[in-house]
Design an enzyme around this catalytic site. Structure first.
Site, PDB file in Angstrom:
ATOM      1  N   SER A   1       0.861  -1.182   0.000  1.00 36.51           N
ATOM      2  CA  SER A   1       0.000   0.000   0.000  1.00 36.51           C
ATOM      3  C   SER A   1       0.902   1.239   0.000  1.00 36.51           C
ATOM      4  O   SER A   1       2.116   1.134   0.180  1.00 36.51           O
ATOM      5  CB  SER A   1      -0.882  -0.004   1.248  1.00 36.51           C
ATOM      6  OG  SER A   1      -0.052   0.159   2.382  1.00 36.51           O
TER       7      SER A   1
ATOM      8  N   GLN B   1       1.258   3.416   2.193  1.00 32.65           N
ATOM      9  CA  GLN B   1       1.882   3.610   3.510  1.00 32.65           C
ATOM     10  C   GLN B   1       2.490   2.300   4.030  1.00 32.65           C
ATOM     11  O   GLN B   1       2.557   2.072   5.241  1.00 32.65           O
ATOM     12  CB  GLN B   1       0.860   4.155   4.516  1.00 32.65           C
ATOM     13  CG  GLN B   1       0.594   5.652   4.356  1.00 32.65           C
ATOM     14  CD  GLN B   1       1.846   6.489   4.615  1.00 32.65           C
ATOM     15  OE1 GLN B   1       2.707   6.134   5.408  1.00 32.65           O
ATOM     16  NE2 GLN B   1       1.950   7.626   3.931  1.00 32.65           N
ATOM     17  N   SER B   2       2.938   1.461   3.116  1.00 31.66           N
ATOM     18  CA  SER B   2       3.466   0.157   3.508  1.00 31.66           C
ATOM     19  C   SER B   2       4.730   0.263   4.370  1.00 31.66           C
ATOM     20  O   SER B   2       5.722   0.886   3.978  1.00 31.66           O
ATOM     21  CB  SER B   2       3.793  -0.630   2.237  1.00 31.66           C
ATOM     22  OG  SER B   2       4.570  -1.762   2.545  1.00 31.66           O
ATOM     23  N   ASN B   3       4.690  -0.362   5.535  1.00 30.45           N
ATOM     24  CA  ASN B   3       5.891  -0.456   6.389  1.00 30.45           C
ATOM     25  C   ASN B   3       6.897  -1.411   5.767  1.00 30.45           C
ATOM     26  O   ASN B   3       8.104  -1.240   5.904  1.00 30.45           O
ATOM     27  CB  ASN B   3       5.517  -0.984   7.769  1.00 30.45           C
ATOM     28  CG  ASN B   3       4.541  -0.074   8.481  1.00 30.45           C
ATOM     29  OD1 ASN B   3       4.847   1.086   8.730  1.00 30.45           O
ATOM     30  ND2 ASN B   3       3.355  -0.590   8.803  1.00 30.45           N
TER      31      ASN B   3
ATOM     32  N   ALA C   1       7.379  -1.902   2.531  1.00 31.05           N
ATOM     33  CA  ALA C   1       8.067  -1.207   1.440  1.00 31.05           C
ATOM     34  C   ALA C   1       9.167  -0.309   2.006  1.00 31.05           C
ATOM     35  O   ALA C   1      10.295  -0.298   1.502  1.00 31.05           O
ATOM     36  CB  ALA C   1       7.057  -0.390   0.628  1.00 31.05           C
TER      37      ALA C   1
END
Ligand SMILES: *Cc1c(COP(=O)(O)O)cnc(C)c1O
Length: 333
Positions: free
Chosen positions: A74, A76-78, A80
């Site tokens: 997403s 706001q992916s942690n 990523a």
């Protein structure tokens, strides 16, 4: 000796992370002895659980002489953001395929950190992330690069070994502090963390129950996938262990309005932990899992004679994308 000896691993995290008592939260709930495993402190550009998976995934990429990592998530992916940090640390190029469109204004939270960490962001719009990753992989090969695809959430037979080792780390800490843990409670999304913890516990012959609180998927989808993951991880370790659905304690009852749509329960849990312990949890994963834990204590499913470890999986930097909601005066009333 650990259960993952012989598997390539790159050191990325500050491990072991602390195991701490939650004295004041325990007192305020009048419930079981609560402890917290601080994987929000794994150290990789604000930390989080994915650092554990990436220690094995990045090592695999380096063994294969890859020059770049591709992953997806997403906006706001942690996962990523931690992949971007791992790539920077190891001198790899990082491509992130993110859901949605570029934000209209300035970027914030994890997306801001992705940019600082030098990641190249590709917006997938409404297309499926998996498809977009494959297309990007082919394109990079075509122009002479050697990309390595890190799956969604880092959740495959390689990534979950990080969590299996994490379970061993927790067991060693608890044993040295003379604590017998009855249960571990953890946020479950792509399923890698829970599958790895279950794999680690079984490999070590531990009795501890591992309860996943759903942040994203329902049990019909989540549990069969975690069974497959645990089986493939065991195979990778050369262990003949059997897994079936009964190995996975999983609650979807706190999903509320769905993934990344927190409600009052998360809002209250975030404030309760912050104000009793000085520890921050995020709205999407850890706040939801903590809200579930608090409810299970209140309704008596988790009983006062137990010792329970809440596994803090990180996500704190994502909070800054939620400042309007967190500060909402509507929820305050
Ligand atoms: C990814 C993530 C989880 C869930 O871990 P999975 O392995 O995807 O189930 C939980 N908490 C945070 C903060 C995460 O970033």
């Amino acid at each position: 000796m650990t259960i993952v000896d012989g598997i390539p691993r790159t050191s990325l995290g500050h491990l072991p992370t602390p195991l701490e008592e939650l004295y004041r939260l325990t007192a305020s709930l009048g419930g079981p002895r609560l402890l917290i495993k601080r994987d929000d402190q794994t150290g990789l550009a604000t930390g989080g659980n994915k650092t554990r998976a990436l220690e094995f995934l990045v090592a695999d990429a380096l063994v294969r002489d890859s020059d770049s990592l591709i992953t997806a998530g997403s906006s706001q992916s942690n996962h990523a953001r931690q992949t971007a940090a791992a790539a920077a640390k190891c001198g790899l190029i990082c491509h992130l395929v993110l859901q949605g469109e570029p934000p209209p204004g300035n970027c914030t939270g994890n997306l801001l950190l992705d940019d600082l960490l030098g990641a190249r962001v590709h917006w997938a719009g409404a297309r499926r992330l998996g498809q977009s990753m494959q297309a990007l992989e082919s394109e990079l090969h075509r122009v002479g690069h050697r990309p390595y695809v890190v799956p969604y959430g880092g959740s495959n037979e390689v990534g979950i070994l990080g969590y299996a080792l994490g379970m061993e780390e927790l067991h060693t800490q608890a044993t040295s502090q003379a604590i017998r843990l009855n249960r571990v409670v953890v946020a479950s999304a792509s399923g890698g963390q829970q599958a790895g913890l279950v794999l680690g516990a079984k490999a070590l012959g531990l009795e501890v129950g591992i309860l996943g609180i759903a942040a994203e998927k329902r049990s019909a989808e989540a549990i069969p996938f975690m069974v497959k993951l645990a089986r493939s991880g065991a195979q990778k370790l050369g262990l003949s262990l059997a897994f079936d659905e009964s190995d996975f304690l999983f609650s979807e009852q706190y999903l509320g309005r769905g993934y990344a749509r927190p409600g009052r329960a998360e809002w209250e849990a975030i404030r309760l932990l912050a104000s009793t312990e000085g520890i921050l949890v995020d709205p999407v994963y850890t706040g939801r899992a903590l809200a579930g834990l608090i409810d299970l204590v209140r309704v008596g499913v988790l009983t006062p004679d137990e010792s329970i470890c809440f596994w803090h999986t990180g996500g704190t930097s994502g909070m800054f994308a939620w400042s309007d909601w967190l500060g909402s005066s509507e929820l305050r009333s």
